[in-house]
Design an enzyme around this catalytic site. Sequence first.
Site, PDB file in Angstrom:
ATOM      1  CB  ILE A  35       1.157   0.021  -0.807  1.00 24.66           C
ATOM      2  CG1 ILE A  35       1.240   1.506  -0.511  1.00 24.66           C
ATOM      3  CG2 ILE A  35       0.775  -0.789   0.405  1.00 24.66           C
ATOM      4  CD1 ILE A  35      -0.096   2.113  -0.141  1.00 24.66           C
ATOM      5  CD  GLN A  97       9.755  13.696   3.288  1.00 21.23           C
ATOM      6  OE1 GLN A  97      10.347  14.783   3.316  1.00 21.23           O
ATOM      7  NE2 GLN A  97       9.699  12.884   4.327  1.00 21.23           N
ATOM      8  CG  HIS A 103      10.234   6.973   3.627  1.00 25.96           C
ATOM      9  ND1 HIS A 103       9.552   8.094   4.021  1.00 25.96           N
ATOM     10  CD2 HIS A 103      10.142   6.928   2.287  1.00 25.96           C
ATOM     11  CE1 HIS A 103       9.041   8.697   2.966  1.00 25.96           C
ATOM     12  NE2 HIS A 103       9.397   8.029   1.894  1.00 25.96           N
TER      13      HIS A 103
HETATM   14  P1  AMP Z   1       8.260   9.457  -0.692  1.00 21.77           P
HETATM   15  O1  AMP Z   1       7.735  10.198   0.500  1.00 21.77           O
HETATM   16  O2  AMP Z   1       8.275  10.296  -1.947  1.00 21.77           O
HETATM   17  O3  AMP Z   1       9.596   8.808  -0.469  1.00 21.77           O
HETATM   18  O4  AMP Z   1       7.248   8.294  -1.065  1.00 21.77           O
HETATM   19  C1  AMP Z   1       6.456   7.633  -0.119  1.00 21.77           C
HETATM   20  C2  AMP Z   1       6.437   6.158  -0.464  1.00 21.77           C
HETATM   21  O5  AMP Z   1       5.601   5.533   0.473  1.00 21.77           O
HETATM   22  C3  AMP Z   1       5.901   5.822  -1.856  1.00 21.77           C
HETATM   23  O6  AMP Z   1       6.817   4.964  -2.504  1.00 21.77           O
HETATM   24  C4  AMP Z   1       4.569   5.148  -1.579  1.00 21.77           C
HETATM   25  O7  AMP Z   1       4.263   4.157  -2.501  1.00 21.77           O
HETATM   26  C5  AMP Z   1       4.780   4.583  -0.192  1.00 21.77           C
HETATM   27  N1  AMP Z   1       3.595   4.432   0.635  1.00 21.77           N
HETATM   28  C6  AMP Z   1       2.623   5.360   0.875  1.00 21.77           C
HETATM   29  N2  AMP Z   1       1.718   4.881   1.739  1.00 21.77           N
HETATM   30  C7  AMP Z   1       2.130   3.639   2.089  1.00 21.77           C
HETATM   31  C8  AMP Z   1       1.621   2.621   2.950  1.00 21.77           C
HETATM   32  N3  AMP Z   1       0.487   2.789   3.649  1.00 21.77           N
HETATM   33  N4  AMP Z   1       2.304   1.460   3.043  1.00 21.77           N
HETATM   34  C9  AMP Z   1       3.438   1.268   2.341  1.00 21.77           C
HETATM   35  N5  AMP Z   1       3.980   2.186   1.504  1.00 21.77           N
HETATM   36  C10 AMP Z   1       3.326   3.350   1.382  1.00 21.77           C
END
Ligand code: AMP
Length: 143
Positions: A35, A97, A103
């Site tokens: 997002i 993270q 992910h």
């Molecule tokens: P990280 O844990 O640092 O790899 O980052 C988490 C990623 O998840 C970031 O790029 C956010 O933009 C993304 N993110 C967080 N919440 C959502 C959501 N509800 N849907 C899609 N992406 C998300």
Amino acid sequence: MTTYDPNNIFAKIIRGEMPCTKVHEDDVAFAFMDIMPRADGHVLVIPKAAARNILDIAPADLAALMPSVQKVAKAVKAGMKADGITLQQFSEPAGGQVVFHIHFHVLPRWDGIALRPHTGAMEKPEILEAHAAKIRAALADVR
Ligand code: AMP
């Protein structure tokens, strides 16, 4: 807390308790648009298996996930007409993270174009859907 929290936001997305813009789902993997994309077409690929990050995922679950990461990477490159792909995975806060269900970030790259900041601006849902449609269409042709 360094244990897996089953109520993290990505676990809720897998269970259908939170919305997402889905691009792919199979027995082991789920893929959806980030997002706050660092590039147009930024996709997250996650296992359905519960794991916090690279440090605790069962080797068999990681091995089962990677073919889907590769498949989505090929579709993102083709669907977004990118020149290359950057794959990112962050583990624990010190590693960057933010969401604690493992992910892989699949980031399309174009020559000379830098990534936007991590967890930067939210994208409009209709733009995410337009990019997802291109990636879904490309997925159909990935071998
Ligand atoms: P990280 O844990 O640092 O790899 O980052 C988490 C990623 O998840 C970031 O790029 C956010 O933009 C993304 N993110 C967080 N919440 C959502 C959501 N509800 N849907 C899609 N992406 C998300």
